[in-house]
Design a protein around this motif. Structure first.
Motif, short mmCIF file in Angstrom:
data_model
loop_
_atom_site.label_atom_id
_atom_site.label_comp_id
_atom_site.label_asym_id
_atom_site.label_seq_id
_atom_site.Cartn_x
_atom_site.Cartn_y
_atom_site.Cartn_z
N MET A 38 0.84 -1.21 0.00
CA MET A 38 0.00 0.00 0.00
C MET A 38 0.87 1.25 0.00
O MET A 38 0.62 2.21 -0.71
N ALA A 58 -8.00 -6.38 -3.48
CA ALA A 58 -8.36 -5.09 -2.89
C ALA A 58 -7.17 -4.14 -2.90
O ALA A 58 -7.30 -2.97 -3.27
N ALA A 61 -6.32 -2.95 -6.40
CA ALA A 61 -7.28 -1.92 -6.86
C ALA A 61 -6.99 -0.58 -6.18
O ALA A 61 -6.98 0.46 -6.83
N LEU A 62 -6.73 -0.62 -4.87
CA LEU A 62 -6.50 0.63 -4.13
C LEU A 62 -5.22 1.33 -4.58
O LEU A 62 -5.12 2.55 -4.52
N THR A 63 -4.22 0.55 -5.00
CA THR A 63 -2.95 1.16 -5.39
C THR A 63 -2.84 1.39 -6.90
O THR A 63 -1.79 1.79 -7.38
N ASP A 64 -3.92 1.08 -7.62
CA ASP A 64 -3.92 1.22 -9.09
C ASP A 64 -2.78 0.44 -9.73
O ASP A 64 -2.11 0.93 -10.67
N GLU A 87 -13.51 -6.31 -10.54
CA GLU A 87 -12.76 -5.04 -10.46
C GLU A 87 -11.93 -4.77 -11.72
O GLU A 87 -11.37 -3.69 -11.87
N SER B 24 -12.99 1.40 1.89
CA SER B 24 -11.97 2.30 1.32
C SER B 24 -12.02 2.28 -0.21
O SER B 24 -11.81 3.31 -0.86
N GLY B 25 -12.32 1.11 -0.78
CA GLY B 25 -12.42 1.02 -2.25
C GLY B 25 -13.57 1.86 -2.77
O GLY B 25 -13.42 2.62 -3.75
N LYS B 28 -12.76 5.56 -2.40
CA LYS B 28 -11.83 6.00 -3.44
C LYS B 28 -12.57 6.24 -4.76
O LYS B 28 -12.30 7.24 -5.45
N ARG B 32 -12.85 9.70 -6.82
CA ARG B 32 -12.40 9.78 -8.21
C ARG B 32 -13.50 10.40 -9.08
O ARG B 32 -13.24 11.28 -9.90
N ARG B 42 -4.92 8.34 -3.38
CA ARG B 42 -3.93 7.40 -2.84
C ARG B 42 -3.82 7.53 -1.32
O ARG B 42 -3.84 6.54 -0.59
N ALA B 45 -6.98 6.27 0.34
CA ALA B 45 -7.08 4.81 0.21
C ALA B 45 -6.17 4.11 1.21
O ALA B 45 -6.59 3.18 1.90
#
Lengths: 109, 141
Positions: A38, A58, A61-64, A87, B24-25, B28, B32, B42, B45
């Protein structure tokens, strides 16, 4: 380079998240501790891990992350496959160790 | 605050490692859609995910509330867990009391509160043994 290109160059297997095949790749991060991923991975990274639970999706996805590469033939759990499909996070599998993947990535990225 | 444009509320399920990260997803994704920059997404998240994980690992779940305004995102995480006996120790990088189960899933690096402190502009923790913990984080945009 896209995730599709990476699959072809490194002979990886797509196990989930086909909608993420066109994500662009910029660099790599290798770690199995989710808090470090993360904090230290960057957007567009290939994330290499041996973790296979749903939290991998998860965090990706959160960190792209551009995609996840599961090393050493570890099997992604079915519930994680469903979430990755939902996702659009491409999860790839390989028999290679994280080190072997890193060596190959150095040549192609 | 009068300039709040949106509020979000989530219930964080107890002991459910499979759904941790949903709040959190979703947050985010909302940010966005509202057009906040990637660096804000970021930071929110990371800080919120760590808080969510802590509620699942250490408390019996709880609630997550988010107030979104143009200048800041305020996240309030509230649980009725055991409380934190020594906050100073808990804040130390690498210190963890996570279970073996949590560690086997890749949690328990002892980075949770450290990451929350790093990525939030303000972190306030109110805790009482046997009653619960409330974590308030502000991320300025």
């Amino acid at each position: 380079m896209t995730v599709s290109d990476l699959i072809n160059k490194l002979d990886l297997k797509l196990v989930a998240g086909a909608d993420g095949l066109d994500h662009a790749i910029s660099g790599c991060y290798i770690c199995d501790l989710l808090s470090l991923v993360m904090s230290n991975s960057s957007s567009g990274n290939v994330w290499v891990t041996v973790q296979t639970n749903i939290n991998v999706v998860a965090v990706a996805a959160l960190t792209d992350a551009a995609c996840v590469v599961i090393a050493e033939n570890s099997q992604l759990e079915p519930i994680a496959v469903s979430k990755a499909d939902k996702e659009g996070i491409a999860v790839l599998s390989t028999h290679m160790t994280a080190y072997e993947i890193a060596c190959k990535l150095k040549d192609v990225l | 605050m009068s300039d709040i444009v949106k509020t979000l509320h989530y219930d964080v399920d107890p002991k459910d490692f499979d759904s941790v990260g949903e709040a959190s997803g979703k947050t985010k994704n909302v940010l966005r859609q509202l057009g906040f920059p990637p660096e804000v997404l970021r930071r929110v998240a990371i800080a919120m995910y760590e808080g969510e994980i802590n509620m699942v690992i250490h408390a019996n779940g709880g609630t997550a509330d988010v107030e979104i305004s143009p200048k800041q995102i305020k996240i309030t995480l509230k649980d009725n867990g055991p409380g934190i006996p020594d906050i100073e120790k808990a804040m130390q990088k690498g210190y963890s009391t996570a279970s073996e189960e949590a560690r086997s899933l890749g949690f328990g690096a002892g980075m949770g509160l450290f990451n929350m402190d790093t990525y939030a502009d303000e972190l306030n923790i109110t805790t009482k043994i046997g009653v619960g913990t409330t974590v308030e984080m502000i991320i300025r945009t």
